[in-house]
Design an enzyme around this catalytic site. Structure first.
Site, PDB file in Angstrom:
ATOM      1  N   LYS A   1       0.801  -1.234   0.000  1.00 28.89           N
ATOM      2  CA  LYS A   1       0.000   0.000   0.000  1.00 28.89           C
ATOM      3  C   LYS A   1       0.834   1.284   0.000  1.00 28.89           C
ATOM      4  O   LYS A   1       0.404   2.297  -0.552  1.00 28.89           O
ATOM      5  CB  LYS A   1      -0.955   0.008   1.200  1.00 28.89           C
ATOM      6  CG  LYS A   1      -2.083  -0.990   1.081  1.00 28.89           C
ATOM      7  CD  LYS A   1      -3.077  -0.826   2.218  1.00 28.89           C
ATOM      8  CE  LYS A   1      -4.312  -1.666   1.969  1.00 28.89           C
ATOM      9  NZ  LYS A   1      -5.395  -1.352   2.902  1.00 28.89           N
TER      10      LYS A   1
ATOM     11  N   ASP B   1     -10.382   2.764   0.916  1.00 27.95           N
ATOM     12  CA  ASP B   1     -10.587   2.451   2.338  1.00 27.95           C
ATOM     13  C   ASP B   1     -10.927   3.739   3.081  1.00 27.95           C
ATOM     14  O   ASP B   1     -11.878   3.794   3.878  1.00 27.95           O
ATOM     15  CB  ASP B   1      -9.327   1.844   2.958  1.00 27.95           C
ATOM     16  CG  ASP B   1      -9.032   0.442   2.472  1.00 27.95           C
ATOM     17  OD1 ASP B   1     -10.004  -0.290   2.164  1.00 27.95           O
ATOM     18  OD2 ASP B   1      -7.854   0.069   2.394  1.00 27.95           O
TER      19      ASP B   1
END
Length: 273
Positions: free
Chosen positions: A70, A106
């Site tokens: 990420k 997210d």
């Protein structure tokens, strides 16, 4: 559910250290329901720069990014959306004719859930975790105006850094503190993990809490969520987060927003996998 890709099929992928089935089933179900000539495949890699170069070179339209990639993805893209820039963490890449833009759905999903559940920003909270997903959740809380927070993390360096960036306090353990909202952003309670049967917070803290939020999606009803539900506490589950973030990815990849009914059917199908 079958789909036979052709030479014209648009490919979307995900990159994860431990690929799961939720995204594959969710996206492919919606592609079929909406008659879109897309196909989604989960992958892993030992060479992230080469994998991202492959997304460009092969014309792959979208890529979901999971742990442990990420943060490393940021240096490999052409443009960073504010949702990813704010937290230095990526979970979605969109390829437009070789131009890669990074997003963090997210973060967008958590912002949406906080707004939908009408949680008062004056609510104090404890967030356990300090990784990329913890950064997304803590940043969403900060940007939604939540000012009274504790980051609980065994890793002092990462915990302090996250707390400092978001304007919260760091503690190695919650001890006898009992904030109104408890948020788990660690693998505690994750099926198949070493702490699958453990609670992310003490029974005392859960009993005193007004609300419990667990980002672990498998199982959707973790030990923490089950304990909170048994006490009649409102909960936000990891399934809520994963479904919303996957929906936002789907929209970014296709430009199509499914109905709530179509999304619910895709989530139900994805959970069967």
């Amino acid at each position: 559910m079958s789909h036979s890709p052709s030479r014209d099929t648009v490919l979307c992928i995900s990159l994860a250290g431990r690929p799961g089935t939720f995204g594959v089933r969710f996206h492919n179900h919606l592609y079929q329901q909406l008659g879109l000539d897309y196909y989604y495949k989960a992958m892993t890699t030992q060479d992230l720069p080469a994998a991202v170069a492959g997304i460009r070179a092969l014309g792959i339209r979208g890529c979901g990014v999971s742990m442990p990639y990420k943060e490393a993805c940021l240096a490999l893209v052409d443009e960073v959306d504010p949702s990813a820039a704010a937290i230095d963490s990526v979970n979605t890449l969109v390829n437009s004719a070789g131009h890669l833009k990074a997003y963090n759905t997210d973060y967008l999903a958590v912002r949406q859930l906080l707004a939908e559940r009408r949680i008062d920003p004056a609510t104090g909270f404890a967030l356990r975790g300090s990784g990329g997903m913890a950064k997304a959740v803590a940043s969403a809380l900060r940007d939604a105006g939540f000012g009274d927070g504790i980051i609980v993390a065994r890793n002092e360096q990462a915990g302090r850094q996250l707390a400092d960036v978001c304007g919260y306090r760091w503690l190695p353990e919650l001890q006898d503190r009992c904030p109104p909202m408890l948020i788990n952003v660690t693998p505690i309670g994750m099926a198949g993990g070493p702490e699958a049967d453990q609670l992310a917070f003490s029974e005392t803290a859960i009993a005193a809490a007004e609300r419990v939020f667990d980002v672990v999606a498998l199982p959707a009803r973790t030990p923490l969520i089950r304990a909170a539900e048994a006490l009649g506490k409102p909960v936000i589950t990891g399934l809520d987060v994963i479904a919303l973030q996957a929906l936002e990815q789907f929209v970014l990849y296709t430009g199509v927003r499914p109905t709530a009914e179509q999304v619910a059917a895709a989530v139900a199908y994805a959970r069967e996998g």
